[in-house]
Write a protein that holds these residues in place. Structure first.
Motif, PDB file in Angstrom:
ATOM      1  N   ARG A  79       0.826  -1.204   0.000  1.00 47.21           N
ATOM      2  CA  ARG A  79       0.000   0.000   0.000  1.00 47.21           C
ATOM      3  C   ARG A  79       0.858   1.251   0.000  1.00 47.21           C
ATOM      4  O   ARG A  79       0.516   2.253  -0.621  1.00 47.21           O
ATOM      5  N   ARG A  80       1.993   1.227   0.732  1.00 50.63           N
ATOM      6  CA  ARG A  80       2.929   2.357   0.747  1.00 50.63           C
ATOM      7  C   ARG A  80       4.309   1.829   0.347  1.00 50.63           C
ATOM      8  O   ARG A  80       5.081   1.386   1.206  1.00 50.63           O
ATOM      9  N   PRO A  81       4.637   1.852  -0.938  1.00 49.93           N
ATOM     10  CA  PRO A  81       5.963   1.363  -1.372  1.00 49.93           C
ATOM     11  C   PRO A  81       7.072   2.111  -0.651  1.00 49.93           C
ATOM     12  O   PRO A  81       6.968   3.321  -0.403  1.00 49.93           O
ATOM     13  N   SER A  82       8.137   1.414  -0.295  1.00 49.56           N
ATOM     14  CA  SER A  82       9.241   2.055   0.419  1.00 49.56           C
ATOM     15  C   SER A  82      10.566   1.467  -0.028  1.00 49.56           C
ATOM     16  O   SER A  82      10.619   0.379  -0.609  1.00 49.56           O
ATOM     17  N   LEU A  83      11.621   2.210   0.270  1.00 50.40           N
ATOM     18  CA  LEU A  83      12.979   1.764  -0.003  1.00 50.40           C
ATOM     19  C   LEU A  83      13.654   1.521   1.338  1.00 50.40           C
ATOM     20  O   LEU A  83      13.679   2.406   2.198  1.00 50.40           O
ATOM     21  N   LYS A  84      14.176   0.315   1.543  1.00 51.60           N
ATOM     22  CA  LYS A  84      14.825  -0.046   2.803  1.00 51.60           C
ATOM     23  C   LYS A  84      16.328  -0.159   2.579  1.00 51.60           C
ATOM     24  O   LYS A  84      16.778  -0.837   1.642  1.00 51.60           O
ATOM     25  N   VAL A  85      17.083   0.512   3.458  1.00 49.00           N
ATOM     26  CA  VAL A  85      18.542   0.508   3.368  1.00 49.00           C
ATOM     27  C   VAL A  85      19.091   0.086   4.722  1.00 49.00           C
ATOM     28  O   VAL A  85      18.857   0.750   5.735  1.00 49.00           O
ATOM     29  N   TRP A  86      19.843  -1.045   4.762  1.00 46.55           N
ATOM     30  CA  TRP A  86      20.412  -1.537   6.018  1.00 46.55           C
ATOM     31  C   TRP A  86      21.855  -1.052   6.151  1.00 46.55           C
ATOM     32  O   TRP A  86      22.662  -1.188   5.216  1.00 46.55           O
ATOM     33  N   LEU A  87      22.143  -0.440   7.322  1.00 43.62           N
ATOM     34  CA  LEU A  87      23.505   0.029   7.606  1.00 43.62           C
ATOM     35  C   LEU A  87      24.143  -0.844   8.678  1.00 43.62           C
ATOM     36  O   LEU A  87      23.467  -1.420   9.536  1.00 43.62           O
ATOM     37  N   ARG A  88      25.467  -0.886   8.642  1.00 44.39           N
ATOM     38  CA  ARG A  88      26.246  -1.578   9.667  1.00 44.39           C
ATOM     39  C   ARG A  88      27.499  -0.762   9.926  1.00 44.39           C
ATOM     40  O   ARG A  88      28.011  -0.098   9.015  1.00 44.39           O
ATOM     41  N   ASP A  89      27.994  -0.729  11.213  1.00 44.32           N
ATOM     42  CA  ASP A  89      29.245  -0.012  11.489  1.00 44.32           C
ATOM     43  C   ASP A  89      30.196  -0.916  12.261  1.00 44.32           C
ATOM     44  O   ASP A  89      29.876  -2.076  12.558  1.00 44.32           O
ATOM     45  N   SER A  90      31.378  -0.360  12.611  1.00 39.54           N
ATOM     46  CA  SER A  90      32.430  -1.172  13.235  1.00 39.54           C
ATOM     47  C   SER A  90      32.072  -1.621  14.648  1.00 39.54           C
ATOM     48  O   SER A  90      32.720  -2.526  15.191  1.00 39.54           O
ATOM     49  N   SER A  91      31.023  -1.020  15.257  1.00 37.17           N
ATOM     50  CA  SER A  91      30.636  -1.436  16.608  1.00 37.17           C
ATOM     51  C   SER A  91      29.843  -2.732  16.587  1.00 37.17           C
ATOM     52  O   SER A  91      29.550  -3.317  17.638  1.00 37.17           O
ATOM     53  N   GLY A  93      26.786  -2.850  15.438  1.00 32.64           N
ATOM     54  CA  GLY A  93      25.363  -2.502  15.455  1.00 32.64           C
ATOM     55  C   GLY A  93      24.827  -2.277  14.060  1.00 32.64           C
ATOM     56  O   GLY A  93      25.581  -2.060  13.103  1.00 32.64           O
ATOM     57  N   GLY A  94      23.511  -2.362  13.925  1.00 29.39           N
ATOM     58  CA  GLY A  94      22.876  -2.123  12.641  1.00 29.39           C
ATOM     59  C   GLY A  94      21.682  -1.193  12.774  1.00 29.39           C
ATOM     60  O   GLY A  94      21.155  -0.966  13.874  1.00 29.39           O
ATOM     61  N   LEU A  95      21.251  -0.640  11.638  1.00 29.98           N
ATOM     62  CA  LEU A  95      20.120   0.280  11.626  1.00 29.98           C
ATOM     63  C   LEU A  95      19.460   0.235  10.247  1.00 29.98           C
ATOM     64  O   LEU A  95      20.153   0.156   9.225  1.00 29.98           O
ATOM     65  N   LEU A  96      18.133   0.295  10.222  1.00 31.00           N
ATOM     66  CA  LEU A  96      17.389   0.326   8.973  1.00 31.00           C
ATOM     67  C   LEU A  96      16.996   1.765   8.648  1.00 31.00           C
ATOM     68  O   LEU A  96      16.438   2.469   9.492  1.00 31.00           O
ATOM     69  N   LEU A  97      17.308   2.207   7.426  1.00 30.25           N
ATOM     70  CA  LEU A  97      16.830   3.498   6.921  1.00 30.25           C
ATOM     71  C   LEU A  97      15.632   3.211   6.019  1.00 30.25           C
ATOM     72  O   LEU A  97      15.693   2.339   5.150  1.00 30.25           O
ATOM     73  N   ARG A  98      14.542   3.962   6.227  1.00 31.57           N
ATOM     74  CA  ARG A  98      13.330   3.715   5.454  1.00 31.57           C
ATOM     75  C   ARG A  98      12.928   5.003   4.725  1.00 31.57           C
ATOM     76  O   ARG A  98      12.806   6.065   5.340  1.00 31.57           O
ATOM     77  N   PHE A  99      12.748   4.890   3.395  1.00 32.25           N
ATOM     78  CA  PHE A  99      12.354   6.032   2.565  1.00 32.25           C
ATOM     79  C   PHE A  99      11.042   5.714   1.854  1.00 32.25           C
ATOM     80  O   PHE A  99      10.949   4.720   1.129  1.00 32.25           O
ATOM     81  N   PHE A 100      10.031   6.565   2.042  1.00 31.46           N
ATOM     82  CA  PHE A 100       8.755   6.378   1.349  1.00 31.46           C
ATOM     83  C   PHE A 100       8.701   7.199   0.057  1.00 31.46           C
ATOM     84  O   PHE A 100       7.891   6.919  -0.821  1.00 31.46           O
ATOM     85  N   HIS A 101       9.525   8.249   0.001  1.00 31.97           N
ATOM     86  CA  HIS A 101       9.566   9.089  -1.198  1.00 31.97           C
ATOM     87  C   HIS A 101      11.019   9.092  -1.691  1.00 31.97           C
ATOM     88  O   HIS A 101      11.912   9.550  -0.983  1.00 31.97           O
ATOM     89  N   TYR A 102      11.245   8.592  -2.892  1.00 31.62           N
ATOM     90  CA  TYR A 102      12.615   8.524  -3.401  1.00 31.62           C
ATOM     91  C   TYR A 102      12.570   8.460  -4.921  1.00 31.62           C
ATOM     92  O   TYR A 102      11.569   8.073  -5.542  1.00 31.62           O
ATOM     93  N   GLY A 103      13.677   8.896  -5.519  1.00 36.11           N
ATOM     94  CA  GLY A 103      13.784   8.880  -6.975  1.00 36.11           C
ATOM     95  C   GLY A 103      14.751   7.814  -7.455  1.00 36.11           C
ATOM     96  O   GLY A 103      15.434   7.153  -6.659  1.00 36.11           O
ATOM     97  N   ARG A 104      14.835   7.700  -8.775  1.00 39.95           N
ATOM     98  CA  ARG A 104      15.694   6.673  -9.370  1.00 39.95           C
ATOM     99  C   ARG A 104      17.163   6.922  -9.051  1.00 39.95           C
ATOM    100  O   ARG A 104      17.904   5.988  -8.707  1.00 39.95           O
ATOM    101  N   ALA A 105      17.607   8.205  -9.121  1.00 41.19           N
ATOM    102  CA  ALA A 105      19.010   8.521  -8.850  1.00 41.19           C
ATOM    103  C   ALA A 105      19.364   8.181  -7.407  1.00 41.19           C
ATOM    104  O   ALA A 105      20.468   7.675  -7.122  1.00 41.19           O
ATOM    105  N   GLN A 106      18.429   8.449  -6.505  1.00 45.52           N
ATOM    106  CA  GLN A 106      18.667   8.134  -5.095  1.00 45.52           C
ATOM    107  C   GLN A 106      18.795   6.620  -4.913  1.00 45.52           C
ATOM    108  O   GLN A 106      19.689   6.136  -4.197  1.00 45.52           O
ATOM    109  N   ARG A 107      17.917   5.890  -5.585  1.00 42.59           N
ATOM    110  CA  ARG A 107      17.953   4.422  -5.470  1.00 42.59           C
ATOM    111  C   ARG A 107      19.280   3.872  -5.993  1.00 42.59           C
ATOM    112  O   ARG A 107      19.867   2.962  -5.388  1.00 42.59           O
ATOM    113  N   GLU A 108      19.772   4.462  -7.061  1.00 38.12           N
ATOM    114  CA  GLU A 108      21.021   3.965  -7.653  1.00 38.12           C
ATOM    115  C   GLU A 108      22.236   4.345  -6.817  1.00 38.12           C
ATOM    116  O   GLU A 108      23.265   3.661  -6.869  1.00 38.12           O
TER     117      GLU A 108
END
Length: 696
Positions: A79-91, A93-108
């Motif tokens: 119903r609400r398409p989204s882009l999910k981006v998983w991050l990880r760092d040297s500690s 730990g992880g974190l999910l970034l969620r974007f509901f509004h995004y363009g093709r250049a951003q996705r690439e």
């Protein structure tokens, strides 16, 4: 000979780089027209982007700066398409970034292995911690210097991003370094208070250093913030004092009266005035007997007897040969006043005239002639009283009920109808919305304040109960029983989100449901989108006993006196402030029967909402409730931005900054006495075009 340098108060924002007509118009919406205005538009909060937080240390609710490497990217449909981006760092730990509004250049750009720096609020998602639409930056070389100062966040309007605000204030601060603002407050005032200079305060607030205490800045306790708040309070006091001085140059008719009509009214009453009413009647009588125009604010709780006090004041003016105008915000409330005054005054030979918008043609012409000839000694009505064709023969007293419902210009236009070149009528302003004394001293220092702080004997307190909406059917049964017993009830639907349209739709749906569940009950509906005459007709039918149940929005907060109404249901009371809940509750309890108010809340309640409902259940005094409301919500919320003509401070808060008020009053007196040349620049700096809003 070189030209004098132009002050920042005279340099328009159009002279800043990248400010064209469109940006200038957006700034003007916020009252920002000069570089000085821009400097006084201070941040309302700050972000700390000077330190990175490890992903393993994050907790929900924090606003933080983080860095991490993209582990994987996934597009989610639904119903609400989204882009999910998983991050990880040297500690680890992880974190999910969620974007509901995004363009093709951003996705690439989001590819595994790319390093991102993000700032945003950490939330608890369905499966892990996440940030929704964070601000982010791709770190091309893997490294980038951190911010060296706290990041200011400015109050904004549509079309102005925070990056634009920082670019604009960068330019303004550069100009401030070259052309300092005039220091409006003398050194002998600032020195004992330990406050910084104006320039230092502005620089600190716009670009706080790394060691700044974030909580002190955000809560307005830092000396830099207090410096601006103090100057604004001083400017406000100076403006009020100028108004006082101007009033002393205006003459009003002496309305001493004979006391005969007042005595006849008192003798006809089936009760005696309370001690508080007697005290206020004496204060008003003294004012009316002077040549200086009375400017008195009369406060009294719901049912305290303000109208009777107004009637006695009107009789004193009429006895002196003057006309009296009484203005109410709605036709219904105005007609209610007319009925009460007719009951009291007609036996005394004083016949009130009633002038409202519905009067047309010959009827209106006859009323206007009676007013112009002076035969209409007491004229009651709505905003129709200040129309251009309404001319008074000898207006001596203006009484305004529920003053916060009128715009300042409306009140001034009515007062002007009794003014000559150097004269004005007396003015009595009434309100049943208690204003805490601490706030009244700050906002209405140009008015004399009278308070009826005592209710007539014999009034039965309203029993107030808080009930979860899971017991809605029980509440509906209670309404049915009340109506079957010959009583009347209100059902109030409060704001659903910040939308009048949605609020009215909720009221309409509630009325439809109740009509189905209570087919034997005569039901009416009023809300803000129903046209005035139709709304007045429904409320009039309820007042006349032709309806059993009135479903309404908060438009009935100030309304009719229906002694037969003994039950008030308020839906979603957790959305309202204490003072508004008290006003709504005051629609019942006006007869001799025990009345009840049911607060139908939606669980779970926040701690603040639970505290508010606890206070309204236990407290009966409107003044006690107003003080508690002020403590909980602050002056801006209590006054309400929707009040036309309400004074809105830019930096100061009369509640938070109460400790500065007395010093500001003393400073204003000292400036007027020893530095009169500083008065006008200070008032212009802080109030500018808004100064007329103080003139009530």
């Amino acid at each position: 000979m070189s030209r004098p340098q132009q002050g920042l108060d005279c340099i328009g924002v159009e002279q800043l780089q990248r400010v064209g007509p469109r940006i200038a118009a957006r700034l003007a919406k916020l009252g920002i027209r000069t570089v000085q205005d821009l400097l006084f538009h201070v941040p309302h909060r700050y972000q700390d982007r000077t330190r990175r937080r490890a992903l393993s240390e994050l907790a929900p609710g924090e606003e933080v700066l983080i860095e991490g490497e993209i582990e994987r990217v996934e597009g989610a449909l639904g119903r609400r398409p989204s882009l999910k981006v998983w991050l990880r760092d040297s500690s680890g730990g992880g974190l999910l970034l969620r974007f509901f509004h995004y363009g093709r250049a951003q996705r690439e750009a989001f590819q595994p292995g790319v390093r991102l720096r993000c700032y945003g609020e950490v939330r608890q998602g369905p499966a892990s911690l996440e940030m929704v639409h964070p601000e982010y930056r791709v770190l091309m070389d893997g490294l980038a210097p951190l911010e060296q100062r706290l990041t200011p966040i400015y109050p904004s309007t549509e079309g102005l991003q925070q990056s634009s605000w920082r670019a604009l204030t960068d330019q303004a601060l550069t100009m401030l370094a070259a052309s300092p603002l005039h220091e409006g407050l003398p050194a002998e005032i600032l020195r004992p208070l330990g406050l910084p200079s104006l320039r230092d305060a502005l620089v600190y607030l716009h670009r706080p250093p790394l060691d700044a205490v974030l909580v002190d800045l955000s809560e307005g306790r830092h000396p830099a913030f207090q410096r601006l708040a103090f100057e604004e309070l001083v400017a406000h006091q100076l403006s009020l004092r100028r108004l006082r001085l101007a009033q002393q140059c205006v003459v009003a008719p002496v309305l001493a009266g004979t006391g005969a009509l007042q005595q006849r009214l008192r003798a006809a009453l089936p009760f005696r005035l309370t001690a508080a009413q007697e005290r206020v009647v004496a204060e008003i009588a003294t004012d009316l007997g002077r040549t200086r125009p009375m400017q008195r604010l009369l406060q009294g709780d719901v049912g305290a007897g303000k109208t009777l006090v107004a009637a006695l004041a009107a009789l004193q003016a009429i006895e002196s040969g003057a006309q009296v105008a009484l203005m109410a915000p709605t036709e219904l409330l105005s007609e209610q006043h007319r009925r009460g005054f007719e009951m009291w005054l007609t036996p005394l030979g004083v016949e009130p005239l009633w002038l409202v918008g519905r009067h047309k043609g010959r009827e209106r012409a006859a009323l206007l002639e009676a007013v112009a000839s002076g035969r209409g000694r007491l004229v009651m009505g709505t905003h129709a009283l200040f129309q251009d064709d309404v001319v008074f023969a000898s207006l001596g007293l203006v009484i305004i009920d529920e003053q916060h419902r009128f715009g300042v210009h409306q009140r001034l236009r009515l007062r002007a109808k009794g003014s000559g070149a150097n004269s004005a009528p007396h003015q009595l302003i009434m309100t049943a919305t208690p204003i805490p004394r601490s706030l009244a001293m700050t906002l209405y220092a140009d008015l004399d304040l009278s308070v009826i702080d005592e209710l007539p004997p014999g009034r039965t307190p309203i029993v107030t109960a808080a009930v979860p909406d899971t017991r809605r059917d029980e509440v509906i049964t209670r309404v049915r029983r009340a109506c079957e017993g010959g009583r009347q009830a209100y059902w109030v639907c409060t704001l659903i989100e910040e939308s009048e349209v949605l609020e009215c739709q909720a009221a309409e749906e509630t009325a439809r449901q109740l009509a189905e569940q209570l087919p034997e009950v005569r039901l009416g509906l009023v809300h803000g989108r129903i046209k005035g005459p139709e709304r007045e007709a429904v409320m009039g039918a309820f007042a006349a006993g032709e309806l059993d149940l009135l479903v309404a929005t908060t438009v009935i907060e100030v309304g009719v006196d229906v002694p037969n109404a003994s039950l008030m249901i308020i839906e979603n009371p957790e959305r309202l402030g204490l003072a508004q809940l008290h006003q709504l509750r005051g629609r019942v309890g006006r007869g001799s029967v025990q009345s009840h108010c049911v607060l139908l809340f939606h669980p779970p309640l926040s701690p603040a909402a639970r505290a508010r409902l606890g206070i309204i259940r236990s407290a009966e005094s409107g003044f006690e409730i107003a003080e508690r409301d002020l403590e909980m919500r602050g002056a801006g919320e209590v006054l309400g931005t929707r009040q036309t003509g309400a004074i809105q401070f830019r930096v100061a808060d009369p509640v938070r900054d109460q400790a500065l008020v007395a010093a500001a009053q003393q400073a204003a007196d000292l400036i007027i006495e020893q530095h009169p040349d500083r008065v006008a620049p200070l008032v212009q700096r802080w109030l500018g075009r808004r100064e007329h809003f103080i003139s009530v």
